[in-house]
Design a protein around this motif. Structure first.
Motif, short mmCIF file in Angstrom:
data_model
loop_
_atom_site.label_atom_id
_atom_site.label_comp_id
_atom_site.label_asym_id
_atom_site.label_seq_id
_atom_site.Cartn_x
_atom_site.Cartn_y
_atom_site.Cartn_z
N MET A 216 0.71 -1.36 0.06
CA MET A 216 -0.12 -0.14 0.04
C MET A 216 0.85 1.41 0.03
SD MET A 216 -3.09 -1.18 2.59
CE MET A 216 -3.59 0.62 2.58
N ILE A 217 2.10 1.05 0.81
CA ILE A 217 2.89 2.56 0.90
C ILE A 217 3.34 2.28 -0.23
CG2 ILE A 217 4.94 3.25 1.93
CD1 ILE A 217 4.27 2.00 4.58
N TYR A 218 4.04 1.53 -1.18
CA TYR A 218 4.69 1.53 -2.45
C TYR A 218 3.68 2.15 -3.25
CZ TYR A 218 6.90 0.15 -6.63
OH TYR A 218 7.30 0.14 -7.96
N ALA A 219 2.45 1.71 -3.41
CA ALA A 219 1.58 2.27 -4.12
C ALA A 219 1.29 3.72 -4.17
CB ALA A 219 -0.10 1.23 -4.25
N VAL A 220 1.02 4.05 -2.87
CA VAL A 220 1.05 5.51 -2.67
C VAL A 220 2.29 6.32 -3.30
CG1 VAL A 220 0.80 7.30 -0.88
CG2 VAL A 220 -0.67 5.24 -0.83
N LEU A 221 3.21 5.78 -2.97
CA LEU A 221 4.28 6.67 -3.44
C LEU A 221 4.54 6.62 -4.81
CD1 LEU A 221 7.20 5.19 -0.85
CD2 LEU A 221 6.25 7.44 -1.06
N LEU A 222 4.16 5.52 -5.49
CA LEU A 222 4.33 5.37 -6.86
C LEU A 222 3.15 6.41 -7.50
CD1 LEU A 222 5.40 4.23 -9.28
CD2 LEU A 222 3.66 2.43 -9.29
N SER A 223 1.82 6.53 -6.83
CA SER A 223 0.95 7.39 -7.37
C SER A 223 1.37 8.80 -7.28
CB SER A 223 -0.18 7.21 -6.58
OG SER A 223 -1.20 8.19 -6.75
N ASN A 224 2.10 9.15 -6.09
CA ASN A 224 2.51 10.79 -5.83
C ASN A 224 3.55 10.76 -6.99
OD1 ASN A 224 0.63 10.91 -3.84
ND2 ASN A 224 2.13 10.48 -2.23
N ALA A 225 4.32 10.04 -7.06
CA ALA A 225 5.53 10.29 -8.16
C ALA A 225 5.04 10.49 -9.62
CB ALA A 225 6.66 9.06 -8.02
N SER A 226 3.98 9.70 -9.77
CA SER A 226 3.52 9.63 -11.03
C SER A 226 2.74 11.07 -11.28
CB SER A 226 2.46 8.78 -11.55
OG SER A 226 3.21 7.70 -11.42
N ALA A 227 2.19 11.60 -10.34
CA ALA A 227 1.23 12.79 -10.26
C ALA A 227 2.23 14.08 -10.34
CB ALA A 227 0.62 12.90 -9.11
N GLN A 228 3.60 13.85 -9.96
CA GLN A 228 4.53 14.95 -10.01
C GLN A 228 5.13 15.21 -11.27
OE1 GLN A 228 6.86 14.33 -6.47
NE2 GLN A 228 5.19 14.75 -4.90
N ILE A 229 5.01 14.50 -12.16
CA ILE A 229 5.79 14.57 -13.42
C ILE A 229 4.88 15.19 -14.24
CG2 ILE A 229 6.74 13.15 -15.32
CD1 ILE A 229 6.85 10.59 -13.55
N ALA A 230 5.21 16.34 -14.32
CA ALA A 230 4.35 17.19 -15.21
C ALA A 230 5.07 17.37 -16.79
CB ALA A 230 4.80 18.76 -14.86
N GLU A 231 4.17 17.58 -17.70
CA GLU A 231 4.54 17.69 -19.11
C GLU A 231 4.88 18.80 -19.37
OE1 GLU A 231 2.45 17.50 -23.57
OE2 GLU A 231 1.12 17.41 -21.81
N THR B 64 2.30 27.55 -14.93
CA THR B 64 2.76 26.31 -14.63
C THR B 64 2.38 26.19 -13.06
OG1 THR B 64 4.94 26.57 -15.59
CG2 THR B 64 4.94 24.97 -13.63
N GLU B 65 2.17 27.24 -12.17
CA GLU B 65 1.63 27.09 -10.89
C GLU B 65 0.26 26.92 -11.06
OE1 GLU B 65 1.03 29.98 -6.92
OE2 GLU B 65 2.15 30.83 -8.80
N LYS B 66 -0.46 27.38 -11.82
CA LYS B 66 -1.96 27.22 -12.05
C LYS B 66 -2.40 25.81 -12.41
CE LYS B 66 -3.18 31.25 -10.43
NZ LYS B 66 -3.93 31.30 -9.03
N SER B 67 -1.26 25.26 -13.24
CA SER B 67 -1.73 23.83 -13.66
C SER B 67 -1.47 22.66 -12.57
CB SER B 67 -0.71 23.41 -14.76
OG SER B 67 0.35 23.16 -14.16
N ASP B 68 -1.22 22.93 -11.33
CA ASP B 68 -1.17 22.18 -10.12
C ASP B 68 -0.44 20.83 -10.76
OD1 ASP B 68 -2.75 23.63 -8.50
OD2 ASP B 68 -4.52 23.06 -9.32
N GLY B 69 0.52 21.22 -11.41
CA GLY B 69 1.56 19.87 -11.67
C GLY B 69 1.22 19.18 -12.82
N GLN B 70 0.37 19.79 -13.62
CA GLN B 70 0.05 19.10 -14.84
C GLN B 70 0.97 19.52 -15.95
OE1 GLN B 70 -4.07 19.63 -16.32
NE2 GLN B 70 -3.94 18.46 -18.08
N TYR B 71 1.44 20.73 -16.12
CA TYR B 71 2.34 21.16 -17.01
C TYR B 71 3.20 21.86 -16.34
CZ TYR B 71 -2.13 20.42 -19.93
OH TYR B 71 -3.27 19.95 -20.43
N ARG B 72 4.60 22.20 -17.38
CA ARG B 72 5.58 22.89 -16.73
C ARG B 72 5.84 23.48 -18.11
NH1 ARG B 72 11.26 22.88 -16.66
NH2 ARG B 72 11.47 20.82 -17.76
#
Length: 259
Positions: free
Chosen positions: A18-33, A63-71
């Motif tokens: 569960m911890i690994y899944a949460v960390l993986l999900s957070n890491a994926s969410a932080q990868i902005a295009e 970038t800030e307004k995209s909440d991590g979606q775009y850079r």
């Protein structure tokens, strides 16, 4: 005892999963295009120094307004290079431009933001000892006009093409055209009003250059998006209408009023 140990082991394994899944999900969410925010507006107020200027502030804001979606990443280049990239398969976003400048008045060749990002005015600049009182493109008859390479000038380009008695000499930067104007290599040029005021004040050119009372054009600056990236256009259409009421963006615009 063994059963208790086995149950405990399974519980620990499940916890780690569960911890690994949460960390993986957070890491994926932080990868902005990364979205290239390309511009040929390398003059003030859009670029005022290395990684400084209104375009860089716009990139940071979006970038800030995209909440991590775009850079959004600023890249300055010539207008011909911009033309090449928007016609390619690579996704790019071009701020501060008008559909008229890209022969897309109907806004069907590219995607455009619905709302205006900034309104602008282009003014006609000539030498004080050879004033050009602008009253339409015929005012350029027999003159050497300094333009920006790859840039389309409404009415002026058609006039030059039809009459053949006005010469267009291009440069890559507005400052180059100002220098050519001072040195007598061209007779007249057209530049954005804020840039003209900046050159007049900072370069102390009020005694040598003349700004015609009648502007060449007024226009709305929007954002161009290529390759049918409607997700980017939709994001921008949500953000831009709110910018004028945002205290942070208002403070940014007040800062650039001096330009």
């Amino acid at each position: 005892m063994r059963k208790t140990t086995r149950v405990l082991t399974i519980a620990i394994i499940n916890l780690f999963v569960m911890i690994y899944a949460v960390l993986l999900s957070n890491a994926s969410a932080q990868i902005a295009e990364t979205i290239p925010l390309i511009t040929y507006h390398s003059h003030v107020p859009f670029v005022t120094g290395t990684n400084q200027g209104l375009t860089f502030d716009l990139a940071a804001y979006l970038t800030e307004k995209s909440d991590g979606q775009y850079r959004f990443q600023v890249r300055t280049m010539s207008r011909p290079r911009v033309n090449t990239l928007i016609a390619s398969s690579r996704t790019v976003v071009v701020p501060w431009v008008s559909p008229v400048w890209f022969q897309d008045l109907e806004e069907i060749k590219y995607l455009w933001t619905e709302n205006t990002l900034l309104s602008g005015t282009n003014v006609v600049i000539s030498r004080l000892n050879k004033k050009i009182i602008y009253d339409g493109p015929m005012s350029f008859t027999g003159l050497k006009f300094g333009g920006l390479r790859g840039h389309h000038y409404a009415e002026i380009d058609d006039f030059i093409s039809k009459t053949k008695n006005t010469v267009r000499i291009d440069s890559d930067r507005h400052l180059s055209n100002i220098q050519k104007l001072i040195n007598g290599l061209i007779d007249v040029t057209v530049i954005p009003a804020p840039t003209a005021h900046y050159f007049m004040a900072e370069l102390h050119l009020s005694d040598s250059l003349f700004m015609a009372p009648t502007p060449h054009s007024t226009y709305d600056r929007k954002i161009l998006i290529n390759n049918e990236r409607k997700d980017i256009r939709d994001f921008l259409d949500q953000i831009i209408p709110k910018m004028t009421a945002d205290p942070n963006w208002q403070a940014t615009m007040r800062y650039y009023k001096k330009w």
